[in-house]
Design a protein around this motif. Sequence first.
Motif, PDB file in Angstrom:
ATOM      1  N   GLY A  31       5.644 -94.196 -24.152  1.00 15.43           N
ATOM      2  CA  GLY A  31       4.408 -93.399 -24.295  1.00 15.43           C
ATOM      3  C   GLY A  31       4.432 -92.171 -23.364  1.00 15.43           C
ATOM      4  N   ARG A  32       5.210 -92.364 -22.254  1.00 12.41           N
ATOM      5  CA  ARG A  32       5.243 -91.498 -21.016  1.00 12.41           C
ATOM      6  C   ARG A  32       6.143 -90.302 -21.587  1.00 12.41           C
ATOM      7  NH1 ARG A  32       5.122 -95.671 -17.274  1.00 12.41           N
ATOM      8  NH2 ARG A  32       3.597 -95.054 -15.353  1.00 12.41           N
ATOM      9  N   ILE A  33       7.041 -90.749 -22.550  1.00 14.74           N
ATOM     10  CA  ILE A  33       8.002 -89.691 -23.057  1.00 14.74           C
ATOM     11  C   ILE A  33       7.338 -88.804 -23.978  1.00 14.74           C
ATOM     12  CG2 ILE A  33      10.059 -89.230 -24.554  1.00 14.74           C
ATOM     13  CD1 ILE A  33      11.056 -91.736 -22.911  1.00 14.74           C
ATOM     14  N   HIS A  34       6.363 -89.497 -24.795  1.00 17.26           N
ATOM     15  CA  HIS A  34       5.506 -88.784 -25.819  1.00 17.26           C
ATOM     16  C   HIS A  34       4.653 -87.586 -25.006  1.00 17.26           C
ATOM     17  CE1 HIS A  34       6.794 -90.271 -29.586  1.00 17.26           C
ATOM     18  NE2 HIS A  34       6.766 -91.403 -28.956  1.00 17.26           N
ATOM     19  N   ALA A  35       4.027 -88.157 -23.944  1.00 12.36           N
ATOM     20  CA  ALA A  35       3.100 -87.199 -23.139  1.00 12.36           C
ATOM     21  C   ALA A  35       3.868 -85.954 -22.273  1.00 12.36           C
ATOM     22  CB  ALA A  35       2.470 -88.430 -22.166  1.00 12.36           C
ATOM     23  N   TRP A  36       5.051 -86.592 -21.935  1.00 15.95           N
ATOM     24  CA  TRP A  36       5.924 -85.278 -21.407  1.00 15.95           C
ATOM     25  C   TRP A  36       6.214 -84.209 -22.456  1.00 15.95           C
ATOM     26  CZ3 TRP A  36       9.580 -88.926 -18.110  1.00 15.95           C
ATOM     27  CH2 TRP A  36       8.839 -89.768 -17.122  1.00 15.95           C
ATOM     28  N   ARG A  37       6.577 -84.613 -23.664  1.00 17.80           N
ATOM     29  CA  ARG A  37       6.759 -83.657 -24.726  1.00 17.80           C
ATOM     30  C   ARG A  37       5.692 -83.048 -24.944  1.00 17.80           C
ATOM     31  NH1 ARG A  37      10.145 -87.768 -28.568  1.00 17.80           N
ATOM     32  NH2 ARG A  37      12.089 -87.593 -27.362  1.00 17.80           N
ATOM     33  N   ALA A  38       4.516 -83.603 -25.070  1.00 18.98           N
ATOM     34  CA  ALA A  38       3.387 -82.962 -25.231  1.00 18.98           C
ATOM     35  C   ALA A  38       2.908 -81.804 -24.214  1.00 18.98           C
ATOM     36  CB  ALA A  38       1.779 -84.027 -25.464  1.00 18.98           C
ATOM     37  N   PRO A  46      -4.108 -84.761 -28.638  1.00 17.87           N
ATOM     38  CA  PRO A  46      -3.783 -84.939 -30.106  1.00 17.87           C
ATOM     39  C   PRO A  46      -3.259 -83.966 -30.909  1.00 17.87           C
ATOM     40  CG  PRO A  46      -5.863 -85.655 -29.214  1.00 17.87           C
ATOM     41  CD  PRO A  46      -5.327 -84.981 -28.270  1.00 17.87           C
ATOM     42  N   LYS A  47      -3.580 -82.455 -30.398  1.00 15.67           N
ATOM     43  CA  LYS A  47      -2.927 -81.419 -30.833  1.00 15.67           C
ATOM     44  C   LYS A  47      -1.563 -81.133 -30.894  1.00 15.67           C
ATOM     45  CE  LYS A  47      -3.723 -76.182 -30.812  1.00 15.67           C
ATOM     46  NZ  LYS A  47      -4.403 -75.137 -30.293  1.00 15.67           N
ATOM     47  N   TYR A  48      -1.061 -81.642 -29.683  1.00 16.61           N
ATOM     48  CA  TYR A  48       0.421 -81.476 -29.266  1.00 16.61           C
ATOM     49  C   TYR A  48       1.318 -82.574 -29.277  1.00 16.61           C
ATOM     50  CZ  TYR A  48      -1.202 -76.855 -27.844  1.00 16.61           C
ATOM     51  OH  TYR A  48      -1.876 -75.580 -27.643  1.00 16.61           O
ATOM     52  N   ARG A  49       0.725 -83.648 -29.676  1.00 14.41           N
ATOM     53  CA  ARG A  49       1.503 -84.912 -29.658  1.00 14.41           C
ATOM     54  C   ARG A  49       2.551 -84.976 -30.890  1.00 14.41           C
ATOM     55  NH1 ARG A  49      -0.442 -89.750 -32.557  1.00 14.41           N
ATOM     56  NH2 ARG A  49      -1.759 -88.969 -34.067  1.00 14.41           N
ATOM     57  N   GLY A  50       3.417 -85.752 -30.784  1.00 15.15           N
ATOM     58  CA  GLY A  50       4.328 -85.623 -31.917  1.00 15.15           C
ATOM     59  C   GLY A  50       3.975 -86.662 -32.841  1.00 15.15           C
ATOM     60  N   THR A  53       4.819 -80.234 -22.316  1.00 11.63           N
ATOM     61  CA  THR A  53       5.974 -79.220 -22.425  1.00 11.63           C
ATOM     62  C   THR A  53       5.627 -78.172 -23.449  1.00 11.63           C
ATOM     63  OG1 THR A  53       7.712 -80.704 -21.755  1.00 11.63           O
ATOM     64  CG2 THR A  53       8.231 -78.668 -22.866  1.00 11.63           C
ATOM     65  N   LYS A  54       4.933 -78.863 -24.765  1.00 14.41           N
ATOM     66  CA  LYS A  54       4.575 -78.036 -25.727  1.00 14.41           C
ATOM     67  C   LYS A  54       3.224 -77.136 -25.432  1.00 14.41           C
ATOM     68  CE  LYS A  54       6.102 -80.758 -29.492  1.00 14.41           C
ATOM     69  NZ  LYS A  54       5.962 -81.712 -30.742  1.00 14.41           N
ATOM     70  N   ALA A  82       4.016 -90.481 -32.009  1.00 13.72           N
ATOM     71  CA  ALA A  82       3.223 -90.917 -30.867  1.00 13.72           C
ATOM     72  C   ALA A  82       2.463 -92.137 -30.899  1.00 13.72           C
ATOM     73  CB  ALA A  82       2.256 -89.711 -30.106  1.00 13.72           C
ATOM     74  N   PRO A  83       2.620 -93.186 -29.989  1.00 16.12           N
ATOM     75  CA  PRO A  83       1.931 -94.426 -30.356  1.00 16.12           C
ATOM     76  C   PRO A  83       0.491 -94.591 -30.272  1.00 16.12           C
ATOM     77  CG  PRO A  83       2.867 -94.390 -27.994  1.00 16.12           C
ATOM     78  CD  PRO A  83       3.189 -93.127 -28.788  1.00 16.12           C
ATOM     79  N   VAL A  84      -0.061 -93.706 -29.339  1.00 17.80           N
ATOM     80  CA  VAL A  84      -1.714 -93.517 -29.477  1.00 17.80           C
ATOM     81  C   VAL A  84      -2.330 -92.076 -29.488  1.00 17.80           C
ATOM     82  CG1 VAL A  84      -1.806 -95.456 -27.894  1.00 17.80           C
ATOM     83  CG2 VAL A  84      -1.619 -92.953 -26.744  1.00 17.80           C
ATOM     84  N   ARG A  85      -3.357 -91.815 -30.084  1.00 17.39           N
ATOM     85  CA  ARG A  85      -3.976 -90.432 -29.791  1.00 17.39           C
ATOM     86  C   ARG A  85      -4.304 -89.598 -29.067  1.00 17.39           C
ATOM     87  NH1 ARG A  85      -5.705 -87.334 -34.017  1.00 17.39           N
ATOM     88  NH2 ARG A  85      -7.559 -86.250 -33.758  1.00 17.39           N
ATOM     89  N   TRP A  86      -4.956 -90.600 -27.830  1.00 12.10           N
ATOM     90  CA  TRP A  86      -5.200 -90.076 -26.405  1.00 12.10           C
ATOM     91  C   TRP A  86      -4.556 -90.542 -25.330  1.00 12.10           C
ATOM     92  CZ3 TRP A  86      -8.839 -86.379 -27.226  1.00 12.10           C
ATOM     93  CH2 TRP A  86      -9.715 -86.329 -28.443  1.00 12.10           C
ATOM     94  N   MET A  87      -3.968 -89.574 -24.723  1.00 10.04           N
ATOM     95  CA  MET A  87      -3.215 -89.886 -23.666  1.00 10.04           C
ATOM     96  C   MET A  87      -3.057 -88.704 -22.456  1.00 10.04           C
ATOM     97  SD  MET A  87       1.057 -90.900 -23.925  1.00 10.04           S
ATOM     98  CE  MET A  87       0.738 -92.504 -24.595  1.00 10.04           C
TER      99      MET A  87
END
Length: 445
Positions: free
Chosen positions: A274-281, A303-307, A283-284, A310-315
């Motif tokens: 989940g952290r990796i997904h958050a870091w990518r978001a 939610p707008k920038y997640r892949g 960066t975007k 991504a395992p969750v919608r809010w983070m």
Amino acid sequence: MKTKAKEFSPEEAEKSTRYLYWWLLLALFFEYGRPAAYFKPLGLLPLNSAIPLVLFLVTCFAKGLRPWNRIFADGLAKWPFIFLGAVLASMLWATVGGYSFIVFQKMLGYLFIYIMIVRICTSRERVNGVALTLIVSHLFLLVMNPEVVLSPTTRHYVIGATFLGDGNDYSMSMCILLGFQLNIALNQTTKFKKMFSWFLLGLLMLTIIGTQSRGATLGMVGVFGYMWWRSPRKAAGVVAIVVAVIGVLLYAPAVYFERMGTLSAPQEDSSAEGRIHAWRAGTKMALHNPLGVGAGNFPNNFPKYRGPDAPVRWMTAHSMYFLILGELGILGLLMLFKLVFGNFRSNVRLRKRLEEEQERLKEPTRFAADIRALNAYNGSIIGLAIAGGFLSVTYYPHIFVMVGVCVALRRVMAEEAGLVDAPAAARKRAGTRRLRPGAEQIPAT
């Protein structure tokens, strides 16, 4: 006819501001320890806010404190103000300006704490007192939540601790304290105080292990690795590290080592992934918004920038670097680097100046205690830099407090060593040696 304001002697200034120093320690204890959460009568009044706010107002008019011109002679002193200004300015382009204003309000209180530290801590003893109070505050929380250490097989919350309530946040803050406690332990003069100080250091380590925090574990390794590298007694350091490792192996449960194993395989752990997904978001967010999406706006923009996977919608960002990158853009990230690594660099530059001064005076141990202290505080900065990379602690008080104690400590050391124009109190504490003609100021960073 206007009468000239009374000028305090150094001794009078120290004595007249002593009550402010103890008041500052009380404010820090209430901020970190939150005793009102455990002793309900204390909660009848808003002491957590009132104690530091009234102290701040008093320091605005009190005499005998460190003047602003000496504070801003340190190149890092202005950056907490710039940090707060950037958060306030982000309201202009934030997705939700109200979220940025909430962050600004919280950080304004932390800026007040920073100002009080740099103004009131005019001696080593006072800087050490602030460090000791932070340690006592965390140990108070541990006493009120003993299961953190006594039951390491389960991850526990620190009840009543607000921003330190999560075990990861609590252990990350412990990483900062490791350098402080090391400095205290290395400067004890009696056998009992030495043993007690090393015991407390071990307790801080066990607390980090007990929380099972991977980021804090890496931070702890970074602190001790740096201190060993800077130590002139590396053989003794190796022995201490071996003893520490044996203690960890005896204390840590199997689940702790299982969690550490996911550091090399984050896809095997949902939290790490989940952290990796958050870091990518994050960066975007910075790539699409050069100034960021505004302080406090990472979660509602995720939610707008997640892949898509991504395992969750809010983070949230789960990293102080990616949080500020997403919310304040590239300039915000550079500002954070300045506050953290610039502070480290300023300590290194002063350490080198002190080492040069020792050689010039042909007194190889004259500033040994100061050099140890600067190394220890840099160890704390490393703990913050590493452990903070895995938690959204950008707007916590840690950065303001760290910069405050380091600026105050550098001013005291530089003045007493004669590297800057110093007040009489500093010259007296440094000894009978007078300032060199044309002594240079510590270079601004």
